[in-house]
Scaffold this motif. Structure first.
Motif, mmCIF file in Angstrom:
data_model
loop_
_atom_site.group_PDB
_atom_site.id
_atom_site.type_symbol
_atom_site.label_atom_id
_atom_site.label_comp_id
_atom_site.label_asym_id
_atom_site.label_seq_id
_atom_site.Cartn_x
_atom_site.Cartn_y
_atom_site.Cartn_z
ATOM 1 N N ASP B 57 1.298 -1.354 0.126
ATOM 2 C CA ASP B 57 0.017 -0.031 0.494
ATOM 3 C C ASP B 57 1.072 1.423 -0.021
ATOM 4 O OD1 ASP B 57 0.748 -0.954 2.049
ATOM 5 O OD2 ASP B 57 -0.782 -0.095 3.191
ATOM 6 N N VAL B 58 2.470 0.715 0.079
ATOM 7 C CA VAL B 58 3.071 2.516 0.405
ATOM 8 C C VAL B 58 3.309 2.972 -1.754
ATOM 9 C CG1 VAL B 58 5.449 3.162 0.442
ATOM 10 C CG2 VAL B 58 4.751 1.048 1.559
ATOM 11 N N PRO B 59 3.356 4.495 -1.405
ATOM 12 C CA PRO B 59 3.046 4.951 -2.506
ATOM 13 C C PRO B 59 4.157 4.789 -3.392
ATOM 14 C CG PRO B 59 2.643 6.298 -1.271
ATOM 15 C CD PRO B 59 2.928 4.935 -0.462
ATOM 16 N N GLY B 60 4.739 5.367 -4.681
ATOM 17 C CA GLY B 60 6.061 5.725 -5.212
ATOM 18 C C GLY B 60 6.087 5.181 -6.579
ATOM 19 N N LEU B 61 7.329 5.784 -7.543
ATOM 20 C CA LEU B 61 6.958 5.286 -8.696
ATOM 21 C C LEU B 61 8.428 4.891 -9.121
ATOM 22 C CD1 LEU B 61 5.984 9.131 -9.892
ATOM 23 C CD2 LEU B 61 4.670 7.303 -9.419
ATOM 24 N N GLY B 62 9.136 4.541 -8.362
ATOM 25 C CA GLY B 62 9.850 3.462 -8.900
ATOM 26 C C GLY B 62 11.741 3.897 -9.176
ATOM 27 N N LEU B 63 12.320 5.394 -9.300
ATOM 28 C CA LEU B 63 11.825 5.578 -10.782
ATOM 29 C C LEU B 63 13.449 6.220 -10.064
ATOM 30 C CD1 LEU B 63 9.755 8.733 -11.401
ATOM 31 C CD2 LEU B 63 10.392 6.877 -13.379
ATOM 32 N N PRO B 64 14.906 6.039 -10.864
ATOM 33 C CA PRO B 64 16.382 6.167 -10.726
ATOM 34 C C PRO B 64 16.471 7.296 -9.498
ATOM 35 C CG PRO B 64 15.830 6.551 -12.713
ATOM 36 C CD PRO B 64 14.853 6.159 -12.180
ATOM 37 N N LEU B 65 17.550 7.325 -8.917
ATOM 38 C CA LEU B 65 17.737 8.191 -8.155
ATOM 39 C C LEU B 65 18.015 9.624 -8.409
ATOM 40 C CD1 LEU B 65 18.113 8.822 -4.846
ATOM 41 C CD2 LEU B 65 20.979 8.175 -5.231
ATOM 42 N N VAL B 66 18.434 9.525 -9.507
ATOM 43 C CA VAL B 66 18.574 10.720 -10.488
ATOM 44 C C VAL B 66 17.568 12.003 -10.316
ATOM 45 C CG1 VAL B 66 19.945 11.645 -11.905
ATOM 46 C CG2 VAL B 66 20.752 9.681 -11.323
ATOM 47 N N VAL B 67 16.573 10.920 -10.412
ATOM 48 C CA VAL B 67 15.324 11.614 -10.787
ATOM 49 C C VAL B 67 14.916 12.056 -9.404
ATOM 50 C CG1 VAL B 67 13.257 11.443 -11.878
ATOM 51 C CG2 VAL B 67 14.642 10.384 -12.906
ATOM 52 N N GLY B 68 15.189 11.612 -8.516
ATOM 53 C CA GLY B 68 14.555 11.745 -7.173
ATOM 54 C C GLY B 68 15.844 12.490 -6.553
ATOM 55 N N ILE B 69 16.586 13.342 -6.685
ATOM 56 C CA ILE B 69 17.668 14.242 -7.198
ATOM 57 C C ILE B 69 16.597 14.944 -6.970
ATOM 58 C CG2 ILE B 69 20.166 14.925 -6.520
ATOM 59 C CD1 ILE B 69 21.236 12.177 -6.354
ATOM 60 N N LEU B 70 16.871 15.652 -8.661
ATOM 61 C CA LEU B 70 16.036 16.343 -9.315
ATOM 62 C C LEU B 70 14.909 16.682 -8.899
ATOM 63 C CD1 LEU B 70 17.957 15.774 -13.016
ATOM 64 C CD2 LEU B 70 18.546 16.546 -11.130
ATOM 65 N N GLY B 71 14.008 15.720 -8.623
ATOM 66 C CA GLY B 71 12.493 16.392 -8.363
ATOM 67 C C GLY B 71 12.436 16.934 -6.820
ATOM 68 N N GLY B 72 13.696 16.351 -5.483
ATOM 69 C CA GLY B 72 13.453 16.621 -4.740
ATOM 70 C C GLY B 72 13.789 18.350 -4.907
ATOM 71 N N GLY B 73 15.444 18.274 -5.888
ATOM 72 C CA GLY B 73 15.142 19.370 -4.692
ATOM 73 C C GLY B 73 14.743 20.611 -6.019
ATOM 74 N N ALA B 74 13.907 20.703 -7.258
ATOM 75 C CA ALA B 74 13.122 21.130 -7.313
ATOM 76 C C ALA B 74 11.879 21.559 -6.683
ATOM 77 C CB ALA B 74 12.932 21.064 -8.724
ATOM 78 N N ALA B 75 11.507 20.474 -6.485
ATOM 79 C CA ALA B 75 10.641 20.975 -4.850
ATOM 80 C C ALA B 75 10.604 21.768 -3.791
ATOM 81 C CB ALA B 75 9.800 19.544 -4.666
ATOM 82 N N GLY B 121 5.477 7.582 10.451
ATOM 83 C CA GLY B 121 7.252 7.999 9.405
ATOM 84 C C GLY B 121 6.747 6.571 8.774
ATOM 85 N N TRP B 122 7.756 6.525 7.434
ATOM 86 C CA TRP B 122 7.569 5.814 6.495
ATOM 87 C C TRP B 122 8.718 5.325 5.762
ATOM 88 C CZ3 TRP B 122 7.178 9.416 1.182
ATOM 89 C CH2 TRP B 122 6.724 8.088 -0.391
ATOM 90 N N PRO B 123 8.953 3.526 5.361
ATOM 91 C CA PRO B 123 10.107 2.836 6.149
ATOM 92 C C PRO B 123 9.595 2.684 3.959
ATOM 93 C CG PRO B 123 8.217 1.367 6.923
ATOM 94 C CD PRO B 123 7.432 3.191 6.339
ATOM 95 N N LEU B 124 10.961 2.977 3.350
ATOM 96 C CA LEU B 124 11.038 3.551 2.434
ATOM 97 C C LEU B 124 11.146 1.495 1.742
ATOM 98 C CD1 LEU B 124 13.306 6.537 1.637
ATOM 99 C CD2 LEU B 124 10.658 6.042 2.077
ATOM 100 N N GLY B 125 11.200 0.712 2.554
ATOM 101 C CA GLY B 125 12.058 -0.822 1.827
ATOM 102 C C GLY B 125 12.994 -0.818 1.320
ATOM 103 N N ALA B 126 13.992 0.002 0.848
ATOM 104 C CA ALA B 126 15.235 -0.257 0.483
ATOM 105 C C ALA B 126 15.718 -0.550 1.510
ATOM 106 C CB ALA B 126 15.575 0.457 -0.417
ATOM 107 N N THR B 127 17.718 -1.790 1.399
ATOM 108 C CA THR B 127 18.830 -1.275 1.824
ATOM 109 C C THR B 127 19.506 -0.210 1.548
ATOM 110 O OG1 THR B 127 19.438 -2.707 0.952
ATOM 111 C CG2 THR B 127 18.181 -4.265 2.796
#
Lengths: 292, 310
Positions: B57-75, B121-127
């Motif tokens: 039931d966890v939301p997420g788009l599963g995109l690569p980390l680079v997209v996350g970095i750009l998107g998080g910074g932009a937001a 909190g939100w466990p991101l489910g990765a190691t």
């Protein structure tokens, strides 16, 4: 309607305790133009002093109360001497005071966690729990006492500042520190006096808050709200701090009662931002001038 | 490498990204923010939403980390632009208080968004991926180059002018509001990127991570390193991230010492480690030249005093 009045009285009671805390922020701000974030730590110590006075030393309530307030006044003065006096001598910019204050707050909070432990402790029951019925309203005895004690302390403070020579010295220093020093006021003593007064009120607030809820090392976080109340009313203005606190207390209880207690804290910060945007100096604060 | 040491290095690298941004805002533009943890929170949550693989039931788009970095910074940048629009005209520590309010408000909003775990909190489910140290290092280098070149440019000089004397800068024709905004948005973007990296490193995010203490920690690092010094910020981030680990030996007493250390720095060495100085070849030459000039001046004064007595 009854529910509304009930919420209103609860709000007034918690608002009056916020006022005790907020006045401490405002007193220091009026003299030194910075927000003393160590105040929360002093309030927390007040709650603990009162708690140990009642439990460990088995003192009667009045004695424990006196011990707590004297203790916090002393701690507030020590914090000033150690963390702010060297900065004052150097005429450091306000940011250094704020950082130093945060260091002091971190020190006090974690000192208590390290020595006493992080667990909340309940005050021994002093005031009977059953409320006083007033028509349909049920007034908590403790709420009533909180309101009366706070109002009495604030009245005494106003009389002290308005009617005594020392109070006049505080007023003069708040208006212009340098000119007051030239007129022969020992401004260093005024600073100590202000911290002692703020510390005393912090002790009262700490004991009252501890009686209403519990004592725990992070009580200081609650005082962030009294700080918001001080900004709301206008930093540096005592009537402003009181008005802001009472309004914040009432608004908070109404939000918690009618919307959701989840949003209570959020509303406090939204009010803070709203006030800063619409009227940056608060309801009755002193104006900040450009340095040129 | 020892995974414990690696962990500390990663954390220091992540802190460095946020600290560099705050260094630009505070050290070079003279604006103090107690809300940068809020921008980190935005980065962390947006970054997590973009990168977490959609599961259960966890939301997420599963995109690569680079997209996350750009998107998080932009937001974070967009939100800071909105915040700046309404707060940058505030004077004195009222700006500081407004940023404090925004930082806390952002945190409390995430506290109430149940979809992302709310206050639990939100466990991101990765190691944790040890290879991410290279990503962090790369981001650090980019951030250092960005801030260093920015402060040396015309725009950076305008920011320094605002820090030195806002009114004079305005009279000279500098658009004060605009340059404050550039500084604020740049620093918020960096804070947002740091937030994304922190989420990736911790593999768990929680609004509590981004509270007032985090904002204070960042400010303390900037001041400890020295206002107006990029190399100071780098050194500060490394040393102060490691300090609590060194003090771990004292267990619960370590934060007591940390608090005391903060007061001690403020009252004994307010310019921080490297206030206004840079540890670059040119910067070191400048420091040495200034020292030589001072010595020469002193020697001359001594000679003159001797001459006068004769």
């Amino acid at each position: 309607m009854t529910q509304f009045l009930q919420q209103l009285t609860n709000g007034l009671s918690i608002g009056s305790v916020y006022a005790l805390m907020a006045v401490g922020y405002s007193l220091v701000y009026s003299i030194m133009n910075f927000s003393n974030f160590a105040h929360g730590g002093v309030i927390m110590l007040g709650a603990y002093f009162g708690f140990f006075g009642l439990t460990t030393f088995k003192l009667p309530f009045a004695a424990a109360f006196a011990l707590a307030t004297a203790g916090t006044a002393l701690v507030a003065i020590v914090v000033e001497r150690v963390a702010y006096k060297p900065l004052r001598d150097r005429k450091a910019p306000f940011l250094y005071f704020i950082i130093s204050a945060m260091g002091a707050s971190m020190f006090l909070e974690n000192f208590v966690i390290a020595t006493i432990g992080p667990n909340p402790k309940p005050y021994p029951p002093i005031i009977p729990r059953e409320p006083i019925a007033l028509g349909d309203l049920a007034l908590g005895r403790l709420d009533l006492i909180m309101f009366i004690v706070s109002a009495a302390c604030l009245t005494l403070l106003v009389l002290f500042i308005d009617r005594t020579r020392l109070g006049k010295a505080i007023q003069a220093s708040a208006y212009n520190m340098k000119a007051s020093a030239l007129m022969g006021i020992n401004t260093d003593s005024v600073v100590i006096l202000v911290f002692a007064l703020g510390g005393f009120l912090a002790g009262v607030a700490g004991v009252l808050y501890g009686m209403k809820y519990m004592v725990y090392p992070t009580i200081g976080a609650i005082t962030l709200k009294s700080f918001i109340a001080a900004v709301f009313g206008g930093l540096g203005s005592l009537p402003g701090a009181v008005l802001g606190s009472v309004l914040l207390g009432v608004i908070e209880t109404l939000v918690a009662g009618y919307l959701s207690s989840q949003y209570r804290d959020l509303i406090a910060f939204v009010i803070l931002i709203g006030v800063l945007i619409v009227r940056p100096t608060g309801i009755m604060g002193k104006a900040v001038e450009d340095k040129a | 490498m020892d995974s414990y040491i690696l962990g500390i290095l990663m954390l220091a690298g992540i802190n460095l990204v946020a600290v560099l941004g705050l260094s630009l805002l505070t050290g070079f533009t003279g604006l103090f923010s107690f809300g940068h943890a809020g921008f980190m929170a935005i980065g962390a949550y947006v970054g997590a939403f973009l990168t977490v693989s959609p599961a259960r039931d966890v939301p997420g788009l599963g995109l690569p980390l680079v997209v996350g970095i750009l998107g998080g910074g932009a937001a974070a940048g967009i939100v800071s632009w909105l915040v700046g629009r309404i707060t940058l005209n505030l004077k004195g520590d009222y700006f500081c208080i407004a940023t404090l309010g925004f930082g806390e408000a952002i945190r409390l909003v995430f506290n109430n968004v149940q979809r992302f775990g709310g206050s639990r909190g939100w466990p991101l489910g990765a190691t944790r991926n040890p290879q991410d140290i290279w990503v962090i290092l790369l981001v650090d280098v980019v951030a250092i180059l960005l801030v260093a070149n920015l402060v040396r440019s015309r725009h950076g000089r305008n920011m320094i002018a605002i820090r030195e004397e806002e009114l004079a800068a305005q009279v000279t024709g500098i658009n004060v509001f605009r340059y404050k905004m550039v500084s604020l948005v740049t620093s918020a973007v960096l804070a947002g990127v740091a937030g994304v990296l922190l989420g990736d490193y911790l593999t768990f995010i929680n609004p509590k991570i981004f509270n007032l203490t985090k904002s204070t920690e960042l400010i303390i690092i900037v001041i400890f390193g020295g206002l107006g010094s990029i190399s100071g910020s780098v050194l500060g981030a490394l040393l102060l991230t490691a300090l609590p680990e060194v003090l771990r030996f004292f267990e619960i007493w370590r934060l007591v010492f940390y608090g005391a250390a903060v007061i001690l720095i403020m009252i004994s060495r307010p310019q921080g480690l490297l206030g206004g100085m840079e540890l670059t070849p040119a910067g070191i030459r400048k420091i040495l030249a200034e020292r030589r000039a001072r010595q020469a001046l002193r020697a001359e004064a001594a000679r003159e005093a001797e001459g006068g007595s004769r």
